[in-house]
Design a protein around this motif. Structure first.
Motif, PDB file in Angstrom:
ATOM      1  N   SER A  14       0.847  -1.194   0.000  1.00 17.27           N
ATOM      2  CA  SER A  14       0.000   0.000   0.000  1.00 17.27           C
ATOM      3  C   SER A  14       0.879   1.240   0.000  1.00 17.27           C
ATOM      4  O   SER A  14       2.031   1.211   0.434  1.00 17.27           O
ATOM      5  CB  SER A  14      -0.948   0.015   1.207  1.00 17.27           C
ATOM      6  N   PRO A  42     -11.378  -1.208  -6.624  1.00 16.12           N
ATOM      7  CA  PRO A  42     -11.709  -0.228  -5.588  1.00 16.12           C
ATOM      8  C   PRO A  42     -13.183   0.150  -5.669  1.00 16.12           C
ATOM      9  O   PRO A  42     -13.768   0.174  -6.751  1.00 16.12           O
ATOM     10  CB  PRO A  42     -10.816   0.966  -5.948  1.00 16.12           C
ATOM     11  N   SER A  43     -13.771   0.410  -4.514  1.00  9.04           N
ATOM     12  CA  SER A  43     -15.181   0.796  -4.489  1.00  9.04           C
ATOM     13  C   SER A  43     -15.429   1.732  -3.311  1.00  9.04           C
ATOM     14  O   SER A  43     -15.690   1.272  -2.197  1.00  9.04           O
ATOM     15  CB  SER A  43     -16.069  -0.452  -4.389  1.00  9.04           C
ATOM     16  N   GLN A  46     -13.337   1.063  -0.296  1.00  7.73           N
ATOM     17  CA  GLN A  46     -13.212  -0.356  -0.010  1.00  7.73           C
ATOM     18  C   GLN A  46     -12.560  -1.056  -1.198  1.00  7.73           C
ATOM     19  O   GLN A  46     -12.415  -0.477  -2.270  1.00  7.73           O
ATOM     20  CB  GLN A  46     -14.582  -0.970   0.269  1.00  7.73           C
ATOM     21  N   LEU A  47     -12.179  -2.314  -0.989  1.00  7.09           N
ATOM     22  CA  LEU A  47     -11.622  -3.135  -2.052  1.00  7.09           C
ATOM     23  C   LEU A  47     -12.489  -4.378  -2.206  1.00  7.09           C
ATOM     24  O   LEU A  47     -12.908  -4.985  -1.220  1.00  7.09           O
ATOM     25  CB  LEU A  47     -10.193  -3.565  -1.710  1.00  7.09           C
ATOM     26  N   SER A  59     -14.066  -8.747   0.605  1.00  9.22           N
ATOM     27  CA  SER A  59     -14.006  -7.285   0.667  1.00  9.22           C
ATOM     28  C   SER A  59     -13.143  -6.871   1.848  1.00  9.22           C
ATOM     29  O   SER A  59     -12.992  -7.602   2.825  1.00  9.22           O
ATOM     30  CB  SER A  59     -15.408  -6.669   0.783  1.00  9.22           C
ATOM     31  N   LYS A  61     -10.625  -3.076   3.303  1.00 15.37           N
ATOM     32  CA  LYS A  61     -10.272  -1.669   3.099  1.00 15.37           C
ATOM     33  C   LYS A  61      -8.899  -1.416   3.694  1.00 15.37           C
ATOM     34  O   LYS A  61      -8.364  -2.242   4.444  1.00 15.37           O
ATOM     35  CB  LYS A  61     -11.316  -0.754   3.727  1.00 15.37           C
TER      36      LYS A  61
END
Length: 138
Positions: A14, A42-43, A46-47, A59, A61
């Protein structure tokens, strides 16, 4: 914040850009910590992780220091067979270029997936790439 993932090794990392645009590396994650994913999408903070091979998903983050926070695991077969997954804010658009079927869904604040719509085969053309603009995405 950036999340890097190698499908080949399973390693991840990251980082972020600072105010002047320089890259700041935050964390390294060892190979295998995240499983085997064909898609990392990505959303809205979140991932969403998805394996086209097993049709399993998950899911999570990143927190402010770049550490990964796992939210949910979704069992194999819960999701269709998707070749493309595209974010549109917190919504996700799923598409299969071979069958031309599609679906949409969203992740709630806890990382749970909420299915919205299915689109039948042939409703969409034969596409190899899908791009999203901010205009028209509620």
């Amino acid at each position: 914040m950036f999340f890097f993932y190698s499908q080949d090794t399973g390693a991840a990392g990251s980082g972020k850009l600072d105010g002047s645009g320089d890259y700041v590396h935050l964390k390294d994650f060892p190979a295998g910590q995240f499983g085997e994913w064909t898609h990392v999408v990505p959303s809205d903070g979140q991932l969403f992780f998805y394996s086209q091979d097993t049709r399993a998903a998950g899911s999570g983050k990143l927190d402010s220091s770049g550490d990964y926070v796992h939210l949910k695991d979704f069992p194999a077969g819960q999701f269709g067979d998707w070749t493309h997954i595209v974010p549109a804010r917190r919504k996700l658009f799923f598409y299969n270029k071979d069958t031309r079927t599609a679906a949409s869904g969203t992740l709630d604040d806890s990382g749970e997936y909420v299915h919205l719509k299915d689109f039948p085969a042939g409703q969409f053309g034969d596409w190899t790439h899908i791009g999203v603009t901010q205009e028209g995405t509620p």
